[in-house]
Structure formats: C-alpha cells, structure tokens
Design a protein around this motif. Structure first.
Motif, PDB file in Angstrom:
ATOM      1  N   PHE A  27       0.914  -1.076   0.009  1.00 51.48           N
ATOM      2  CA  PHE A  27       0.032   0.044   0.100  1.00 51.48           C
ATOM      3  C   PHE A  27       0.943   1.135  -0.103  1.00 51.48           C
ATOM      4  O   PHE A  27       1.753   1.339   1.004  1.00 51.48           O
ATOM      5  CB  PHE A  27      -0.986  -0.058   1.162  1.00 51.48           C
ATOM      6  N   PRO A  28       0.717   2.114  -0.849  1.00 47.76           N
ATOM      7  CA  PRO A  28       1.368   3.271  -1.097  1.00 47.76           C
ATOM      8  C   PRO A  28       1.397   4.337   0.074  1.00 47.76           C
ATOM      9  O   PRO A  28       1.101   5.527  -0.346  1.00 47.76           O
ATOM     10  CB  PRO A  28       1.363   3.892  -2.523  1.00 47.76           C
ATOM     11  N   SER A  29       1.471   4.113   1.256  1.00 49.14           N
ATOM     12  CA  SER A  29       1.469   5.205   2.324  1.00 49.14           C
ATOM     13  C   SER A  29       2.609   4.775   3.442  1.00 49.14           C
ATOM     14  O   SER A  29       2.436   3.743   4.232  1.00 49.14           O
ATOM     15  CB  SER A  29       0.035   4.809   3.252  1.00 49.14           C
ATOM     16  N   HIS A  30       3.551   5.417   3.574  1.00 49.71           N
ATOM     17  CA  HIS A  30       4.614   5.288   4.747  1.00 49.71           C
ATOM     18  C   HIS A  30       3.752   5.237   6.173  1.00 49.71           C
ATOM     19  O   HIS A  30       4.246   4.322   6.768  1.00 49.71           O
ATOM     20  CB  HIS A  30       5.382   6.306   4.540  1.00 49.71           C
ATOM     21  N   ARG A  33       2.302   1.600   6.534  1.00 51.17           N
ATOM     22  CA  ARG A  33       3.188   0.479   6.715  1.00 51.17           C
ATOM     23  C   ARG A  33       3.944   0.917   8.084  1.00 51.17           C
ATOM     24  O   ARG A  33       4.193  -0.214   8.725  1.00 51.17           O
ATOM     25  CB  ARG A  33       4.130   0.739   5.577  1.00 51.17           C
ATOM     26  N   ALA A  34       4.012   1.972   8.549  1.00 48.87           N
ATOM     27  CA  ALA A  34       4.847   2.127   9.854  1.00 48.87           C
ATOM     28  C   ALA A  34       3.852   1.570  10.822  1.00 48.87           C
ATOM     29  O   ALA A  34       4.256   0.919  12.023  1.00 48.87           O
ATOM     30  CB  ALA A  34       5.042   3.707  10.080  1.00 48.87           C
ATOM     31  N   PHE A  35       2.688   2.030  10.789  1.00 46.47           N
ATOM     32  CA  PHE A  35       1.471   1.572  11.916  1.00 46.47           C
ATOM     33  C   PHE A  35       1.518   0.175  11.965  1.00 46.47           C
ATOM     34  O   PHE A  35       1.476  -0.603  13.036  1.00 46.47           O
ATOM     35  CB  PHE A  35       0.024   2.043  11.279  1.00 46.47           C
ATOM     36  N   LEU A  36       1.495  -0.634  10.663  1.00 45.19           N
ATOM     37  CA  LEU A  36       1.517  -2.110  10.649  1.00 45.19           C
ATOM     38  C   LEU A  36       2.601  -2.758  11.195  1.00 45.19           C
ATOM     39  O   LEU A  36       2.401  -3.500  11.759  1.00 45.19           O
ATOM     40  CB  LEU A  36       1.219  -2.456   9.071  1.00 45.19           C
ATOM     41  N   MET A  37       3.885  -2.041  10.657  1.00 42.81           N
ATOM     42  CA  MET A  37       5.093  -2.620  11.240  1.00 42.81           C
ATOM     43  C   MET A  37       5.118  -2.563  12.712  1.00 42.81           C
ATOM     44  O   MET A  37       5.806  -3.426  13.438  1.00 42.81           O
ATOM     45  CB  MET A  37       6.341  -1.941  10.894  1.00 42.81           C
ATOM     46  N   LYS A  38       4.766  -1.285  13.444  1.00 43.51           N
ATOM     47  CA  LYS A  38       4.726  -1.239  14.921  1.00 43.51           C
ATOM     48  C   LYS A  38       3.760  -2.453  15.560  1.00 43.51           C
ATOM     49  O   LYS A  38       4.026  -2.647  16.692  1.00 43.51           O
ATOM     50  CB  LYS A  38       4.246  -0.097  15.416  1.00 43.51           C
ATOM     51  N   GLU A  47      10.831   7.750  13.235  1.00 46.36           N
ATOM     52  CA  GLU A  47      11.373   8.302  12.232  1.00 46.36           C
ATOM     53  C   GLU A  47      11.907   6.909  11.262  1.00 46.36           C
ATOM     54  O   GLU A  47      12.689   7.469  10.244  1.00 46.36           O
ATOM     55  CB  GLU A  47      12.065   9.565  12.124  1.00 46.36           C
ATOM     56  N   SER A  48      11.568   5.867  11.737  1.00 46.17           N
ATOM     57  CA  SER A  48      12.020   4.682  10.566  1.00 46.17           C
ATOM     58  C   SER A  48      11.145   4.507   9.630  1.00 46.17           C
ATOM     59  O   SER A  48       9.962   4.928   9.774  1.00 46.17           O
ATOM     60  CB  SER A  48      12.186   3.581  11.329  1.00 46.17           C
ATOM     61  N   SER A  49      11.607   4.238   8.203  1.00 44.04           N
ATOM     62  CA  SER A  49      10.505   3.968   7.161  1.00 44.04           C
ATOM     63  C   SER A  49      10.690   2.546   6.559  1.00 44.04           C
ATOM     64  O   SER A  49      11.934   2.200   6.436  1.00 44.04           O
ATOM     65  CB  SER A  49      10.561   5.247   6.288  1.00 44.04           C
ATOM     66  N   VAL A  50       9.751   2.082   5.995  1.00 50.41           N
ATOM     67  CA  VAL A  50       9.875   0.904   5.126  1.00 50.41           C
ATOM     68  C   VAL A  50       9.267   1.193   3.935  1.00 50.41           C
ATOM     69  O   VAL A  50       8.242   1.718   3.947  1.00 50.41           O
ATOM     70  CB  VAL A  50       9.260  -0.340   5.712  1.00 50.41           C
ATOM     71  N   LEU A  51       9.837   0.995   2.966  1.00 46.49           N
ATOM     72  CA  LEU A  51       9.183   1.045   1.265  1.00 46.49           C
ATOM     73  C   LEU A  51       8.501  -0.225   1.096  1.00 46.49           C
ATOM     74  O   LEU A  51       8.224  -1.068   1.672  1.00 46.49           O
ATOM     75  CB  LEU A  51      10.223   1.444   0.381  1.00 46.49           C
ATOM     76  N   MET A  52       7.822   0.078  -0.057  1.00 40.92           N
ATOM     77  CA  MET A  52       6.977  -0.805  -0.413  1.00 40.92           C
ATOM     78  C   MET A  52       7.494  -2.419  -0.454  1.00 40.92           C
ATOM     79  O   MET A  52       8.819  -2.313  -1.224  1.00 40.92           O
ATOM     80  CB  MET A  52       6.139  -0.500  -1.702  1.00 40.92           C
ATOM     81  N   GLY A  53       6.773  -3.419  -0.158  1.00 37.88           N
ATOM     82  CA  GLY A  53       7.269  -4.746  -0.594  1.00 37.88           C
ATOM     83  C   GLY A  53       8.055  -5.445   0.219  1.00 37.88           C
ATOM     84  O   GLY A  53       8.812  -6.367   0.022  1.00 37.88           O
ATOM     85  N   VAL A  54       8.419  -4.749   1.417  1.00 36.41           N
ATOM     86  CA  VAL A  54       9.287  -5.404   2.427  1.00 36.41           C
ATOM     87  C   VAL A  54       8.677  -6.485   2.752  1.00 36.41           C
ATOM     88  O   VAL A  54       7.196  -6.679   3.222  1.00 36.41           O
ATOM     89  CB  VAL A  54       9.415  -4.354   3.783  1.00 36.41           C
ATOM     90  N   GLU A  55       9.182  -7.634   3.326  1.00 30.98           N
ATOM     91  CA  GLU A  55       8.478  -8.772   3.697  1.00 30.98           C
ATOM     92  C   GLU A  55       9.026  -9.168   5.218  1.00 30.98           C
ATOM     93  O   GLU A  55      10.500  -9.383   5.298  1.00 30.98           O
ATOM     94  CB  GLU A  55       9.076 -10.152   2.740  1.00 30.98           C
ATOM     95  N   TYR A 179      14.028   9.041   4.876  1.00 29.24           N
ATOM     96  CA  TYR A 179      13.634   9.224   3.332  1.00 29.24           C
ATOM     97  C   TYR A 179      12.495   8.351   3.559  1.00 29.24           C
ATOM     98  O   TYR A 179      12.101   7.298   4.010  1.00 29.24           O
ATOM     99  CB  TYR A 179      14.807   8.223   3.088  1.00 29.24           C
ATOM    100  N   ARG A 180      11.463   9.124   2.682  1.00 31.52           N
ATOM    101  CA  ARG A 180      10.258   8.738   2.520  1.00 31.52           C
ATOM    102  C   ARG A 180       9.650   9.258   1.087  1.00 31.52           C
ATOM    103  O   ARG A 180       8.839  10.126   0.983  1.00 31.52           O
ATOM    104  CB  ARG A 180       9.291   9.275   3.777  1.00 31.52           C
ATOM    105  N   PRO A 181      10.243   8.493   0.053  1.00 35.66           N
ATOM    106  CA  PRO A 181       9.701   9.200  -0.978  1.00 35.66           C
ATOM    107  C   PRO A 181       8.114   8.707  -1.564  1.00 35.66           C
ATOM    108  O   PRO A 181       8.050   7.617  -1.058  1.00 35.66           O
ATOM    109  CB  PRO A 181      10.697   8.073  -2.276  1.00 35.66           C
ATOM    110  N   LEU A 182       7.600   9.603  -2.177  1.00 38.38           N
ATOM    111  CA  LEU A 182       6.030   9.335  -2.654  1.00 38.38           C
ATOM    112  C   LEU A 182       5.954   7.998  -3.355  1.00 38.38           C
ATOM    113  O   LEU A 182       6.894   7.853  -4.227  1.00 38.38           O
ATOM    114  CB  LEU A 182       5.653  10.460  -3.382  1.00 38.38           C
ATOM    115  N   PHE A 183       5.152   7.326  -3.104  1.00 41.74           N
ATOM    116  CA  PHE A 183       4.497   5.964  -3.780  1.00 41.74           C
ATOM    117  C   PHE A 183       5.796   5.088  -4.005  1.00 41.74           C
ATOM    118  O   PHE A 183       5.607   4.357  -5.038  1.00 41.74           O
ATOM    119  CB  PHE A 183       4.051   6.596  -5.193  1.00 41.74           C
ATOM    120  N   ARG A 184       6.351   4.927  -2.942  1.00 34.26           N
ATOM    121  CA  ARG A 184       7.647   3.967  -2.820  1.00 34.26           C
ATOM    122  C   ARG A 184       7.467   3.345  -1.599  1.00 34.26           C
ATOM    123  O   ARG A 184       7.935   2.667  -0.863  1.00 34.26           O
ATOM    124  CB  ARG A 184       8.809   4.360  -3.163  1.00 34.26           C
TER     125      ARG A 184
END
Length: 184
Positions: A27-30, A33-38, A47-55, A179-184
């Motif tokens: 889903f293209p929203s940092h 994804r941060a909410f789900l990772m937590k 301030e950590s970020s995971v880009l799309m497709g992390v398993e 680093y939080r590029p849009l749509f990545r």
C-alpha cells in the motif's frame, strides 16, 4: 476436533502473513506501513521507514531502531533467532537478511538458526545476503551483491562472495536518515 482447530489456526496465521506481506506492505502510504510494522515487529523506531514490498517473517523477533530506512523488497527473517537493526541504518533494495538456514552437513536437511545484529549507522547496499549468526559492526558498509557469512568489524567496507575487507570508512557518522519518497 483438536487437530482440526490446530490446522485452522495454522491456516489463519498463514493467511494473515500472506495479507501482510503481499497486500498491506504494498500500500503506497508510509504512515500505514509504519503503523502495521509497529504492530508486527517487536519494536519499530521513531522516524524509521519501510518502502513498499518489505517482507517480514516472524516479526516478533525483529527489532528496528530509529531513523532506519528499509528499502523495497527487503526480506527480514526472524524465524531462527533475533534480528536486531540499529539506528540510522540504510538497507537498500532486494536485500535478504536470514536468521534461519539449513545445515548443509545434516543428513536430514535440518534447519539451524542464529541471531543477526546490525549495529548503528550500517549501510547495506542493494542485493546483499546476510546469513544467520552475523554481527555487522557500527558504521560498516556492505557493497552491492555481497554475501555476508561472518562478522563485519566497525567502520569497515566489505564486499564480494563471501564478503571480505575492501576498505575502511572515514566518517564521524553524524547524520540522521529520513527518506520517504512518494509512492515507494
């Protein structure tokens, strides 16, 4: 009846992992994804970020520090031990970090696991494979397409298959990653 419930629970857990890794992490929203990772990993830093497709496999054994970037299509495996990722770590795309592997010397192909520790300010370039039982020291750099089979000393640069010393890093490591590029 008990075996049916155990099988049903196994199906539920597998389906939950499938939804998380193959749908929600794309889903293209940092923020999402941060909410789900937590809620999936043991700890997920500020301030950590995971880009799309992390398993993520066995997230209860995965800890991620502050200001850490995990790029697209990175595999974080916590099945065989703890996976601890420090602060200000940059993990490039298509990297695989394993805590579980098969014993090549075992007649029955048994699995064996060990912790992986990635200390602060480590930079892991793209398509790196890190095997179980490895510690990567503070500020170390791992070159693209390397296979890390043993510990990496702090502030060293390693590369190759298997990864070997190729240089020393000369930096005071004062940066904070964001680093939080849009749509990545």
């Amino acid at each position: 009846m008990k075996s049916f419930l155990v099988k049903l629970l196994g199906v539920f857990v597998s389906f939950k992992g499938y939804l998380f890794n193959n749908w929600l992490m794309y889903f293209p929203s940092h923020t999402l994804r941060a909410f789900l990772m937590k809620r999936t990993v043991k700890s997920f830093g500020k301030e950590s970020s995971v880009l799309m497709g992390v398993e993520v496999r066995a997230g209860r054994n995965v800890s991620i520090g502050n200001n850490t970037i995990i790029n697209q299509k990175v595999l974080l495996d916590g099945r065989g031990g703890k996976l601890v990722i420090g602060n200000n770590v940059d993990i490039a795309q298509e990297t695989n970090i394993w805590t579980l592997e098969h014993d090549v010397h075992d007649d029955y192909h048994v699995s064996k696991g060990a912790d992986v520790i990635i200390e602060d300010y480590v930079w892991i370039a793209s398509r790196v494979t890190i095997l179980p039982g490895v510690t990567i020291g503070r500020g170390a750099v791992v070159a693209s397409n390397s296979v890390v089979t043993k510990n990496v000393e702090p502030l060293t640069i390693v590369g190759g298959v298997p990864a070997k010393l190729i240089g020393q890093r000369k930096s005071n490591l004062l940066y904070k990653l964001n680093y939080r590029p849009l749509f990545r």
